[in-house]
Design an enzyme around this catalytic site. Structure first.
Site, short mmCIF file in Angstrom:
data_model
loop_
_atom_site.label_atom_id
_atom_site.label_comp_id
_atom_site.label_asym_id
_atom_site.label_seq_id
_atom_site.Cartn_x
_atom_site.Cartn_y
_atom_site.Cartn_z
N GLU A 168 0.80 -1.23 0.00
CA GLU A 168 0.00 0.00 0.00
C GLU A 168 0.83 1.28 0.00
O GLU A 168 0.34 2.35 0.39
CB GLU A 168 -0.99 0.02 1.17
CG GLU A 168 -1.96 -1.14 1.18
CD GLU A 168 -3.12 -0.94 2.12
OE1 GLU A 168 -3.70 0.17 2.14
OE2 GLU A 168 -3.48 -1.88 2.83
N TYR A 256 -8.76 -4.31 15.47
CA TYR A 256 -7.47 -5.00 15.55
C TYR A 256 -6.62 -4.26 16.57
O TYR A 256 -6.74 -3.05 16.76
CB TYR A 256 -6.77 -5.09 14.18
CG TYR A 256 -6.60 -3.77 13.46
CD1 TYR A 256 -5.42 -3.04 13.54
CD2 TYR A 256 -7.63 -3.25 12.67
CE1 TYR A 256 -5.26 -1.84 12.86
CE2 TYR A 256 -7.48 -2.06 11.99
CZ TYR A 256 -6.30 -1.36 12.09
OH TYR A 256 -6.15 -0.16 11.42
N TYR A 257 -5.76 -5.02 17.26
CA TYR A 257 -5.08 -4.49 18.44
C TYR A 257 -3.71 -3.92 18.11
O TYR A 257 -2.67 -4.41 18.55
CB TYR A 257 -5.01 -5.57 19.53
CG TYR A 257 -6.37 -5.87 20.10
CD1 TYR A 257 -6.95 -5.05 21.06
CD2 TYR A 257 -7.13 -6.94 19.63
CE1 TYR A 257 -8.22 -5.29 21.56
CE2 TYR A 257 -8.39 -7.21 20.12
CZ TYR A 257 -8.93 -6.37 21.09
OH TYR A 257 -10.19 -6.63 21.57
N HIS A 258 -3.74 -2.86 17.33
CA HIS A 258 -2.58 -2.00 17.06
C HIS A 258 -3.18 -0.61 16.95
O HIS A 258 -4.09 -0.38 16.14
CB HIS A 258 -1.87 -2.40 15.76
CG HIS A 258 -0.70 -1.53 15.44
ND1 HIS A 258 0.61 -1.97 15.56
CD2 HIS A 258 -0.62 -0.24 15.00
CE1 HIS A 258 1.43 -1.00 15.20
NE2 HIS A 258 0.70 0.07 14.87
N LEU A 259 -2.69 0.34 17.75
CA LEU A 259 -3.36 1.64 17.85
C LEU A 259 -3.50 2.31 16.49
O LEU A 259 -2.54 2.45 15.74
CB LEU A 259 -2.60 2.56 18.80
CG LEU A 259 -3.37 3.85 19.16
CD1 LEU A 259 -4.53 3.52 20.10
CD2 LEU A 259 -2.46 4.89 19.77
N HIS A 260 -4.72 2.72 16.17
CA HIS A 260 -5.01 3.43 14.94
C HIS A 260 -6.15 4.42 15.21
O HIS A 260 -6.95 4.24 16.13
CB HIS A 260 -5.38 2.47 13.81
CG HIS A 260 -6.52 1.56 14.13
ND1 HIS A 260 -6.40 0.47 14.99
CD2 HIS A 260 -7.82 1.56 13.71
CE1 HIS A 260 -7.57 -0.15 15.07
NE2 HIS A 260 -8.44 0.49 14.32
N VAL A 261 -6.18 5.47 14.40
CA VAL A 261 -7.14 6.56 14.58
C VAL A 261 -7.91 6.75 13.29
O VAL A 261 -7.32 6.77 12.20
CB VAL A 261 -6.43 7.87 14.98
CG1 VAL A 261 -7.44 9.02 15.11
CG2 VAL A 261 -5.66 7.69 16.29
N HIS A 262 -9.22 6.92 13.41
CA HIS A 262 -10.10 7.08 12.25
C HIS A 262 -10.34 8.56 11.95
O HIS A 262 -10.60 9.35 12.86
CB HIS A 262 -11.44 6.39 12.51
CG HIS A 262 -11.31 4.94 12.84
ND1 HIS A 262 -11.56 3.94 11.92
CD2 HIS A 262 -10.95 4.30 13.99
CE1 HIS A 262 -11.36 2.76 12.49
NE2 HIS A 262 -10.99 2.96 13.75
#
Length: 320
Positions: A168, A256-262
């Site tokens: 990606e 899913y358990y990896h920090l991400h922000v929408h």
């Protein structure tokens, strides 16, 4: 695209685990045979199918197919009304009338997202199930949720592939490469990027030890502020959407358990943006600035489907 080794997005989406390992084998949609409808969503104009691909041996391999009507594109609306098409009058009353239109193919696209090979977890995820709200204390997190997370083999290699530029790379809108306070911003695959009304991007942090909101302390404020400020600036620069028209939030529980922000358009009713699951990033930052251990103290509410293993753990503990 939901729940594939890419930022889904379900990631609508999106858990990303694939217990069979490896990338999906190439195939045509015509290779698939529909077994049953898992769920329909009239609001989202989507249908979720359990399908299978029949191999040379005659054995079938499960797949999940998600069919979604694509949003209207403003520049194509004049063509929609001008081009010859079947228009069936359904109702006429005073100044009101309703038609059913059959537009040409280029104006009636359907997006098909395929999860293949699909595990039983994928199939169960898209089945219609009762939903319950869980009120999780910090003690519940330590005694129920965290042991459950640690016991599961959630594969998030697809996340690492994005962070390591193995996948990606052409989709990256912005990156802060700092290993402690940096992140990668990419469009969510639920957004086709043809219009801004349903704008949806996700910021994935480089730090791998932060699983969710529960791990955040004041130590992470520089990272969170970078995501908030740089994310808004990058979206304004690339897409012309100001920060005041963005909904910026974290999920709890995350998919899913990896920090991400929408990052979504504030007018878009994005999946998971409702009050029982979404936590505005600006509020998270303010809470941590006041109390470094805010998310290790307060109870958090989140929805769980009745079929989810974590729901069963809360049931067994007498919390539901």
């Amino acid at each position: 695209m939901a729940e594939t080794p890419q930022l889904k997005r379900k990631r609508e989406e999106e858990e990303g685990e694939n217990e069979n390992g490896g990338a999906a084998a190439a195939f045509s949609l015509s290779d698939l045979r529909v077994r049953r409808v898992l769920r329909e969503s009239a609001r989202d104009k989507a249908m979720f199918l359990h399908a299978e691909k029949i191999g040379l041996s005659g054995e079938g391999t499960d797949a999940v197919v998600i069919l979604e009507k694509t949003p209207f594109q403003e520049e194509k609306i004049p063509d929609l009304l001008k081009k010859a098409m079947k228009a069936e009058l359904q109702m006429q009353n005073d100044i009101y009338c309703t038609f059913y239109l059959s537009p040409p193919p280029e104006l009636s696209e359907i997006k098909a997202t395929v999860v293949y090979p699909a595990t039983e977890k994928h199939i169960q995820k898209y089945l219609r199930h009762e939903v319950h709200l869980i009120r999780e204390t910090w003690e519940d997190y330590q005694n129920i949720t965290l042991p459950f997370i640690q016991s599961q083999s959630f594969s998030i290699q697809w996340v690492y592939n994005i962070l390591e530029k193995k996948a990606e790379t052409e989709r990256i809108v912005h990156e802060n490469p700092d290993p402690s306070n940096g992140f990668v911003l990419v469009p969510d695959l639920k957004w086709n990027q043809n219009q801004l009304d349903d704008l949806y991007l996700v910021a994935v942090v480089h730090r791998r030890e932060i699983k969710s909101l529960r791990d955040l302390t004041a130590e992470h404020l520089p990272l969170l502020r970078n995501v908030l400020q740089e994310g808004k600036e990058a979206i304004a620069k690339r897409f012309g959407v100001p920060g005041s028209q963005l909904r910026i939030y974290l999920h709890y529980q995350p998919s899913y358990y990896h920090l991400h922000v929408h990052f979504t358009a504030v007018g878009h009713d994005a999946p998971g943006s409702s009050v029982e699951r979404a936590h505005l990033l600006a509020d998270v930052i303010d809470n941590l600035a006041v109390d470094s251990t805010f998310y290790q103290k307060r109870a958090l509410t989140f929805p769980l489907r009745a079929d989810e293993p974590l729901f069963k753990k809360f049931q067994e503990a007498g919390k539901v």
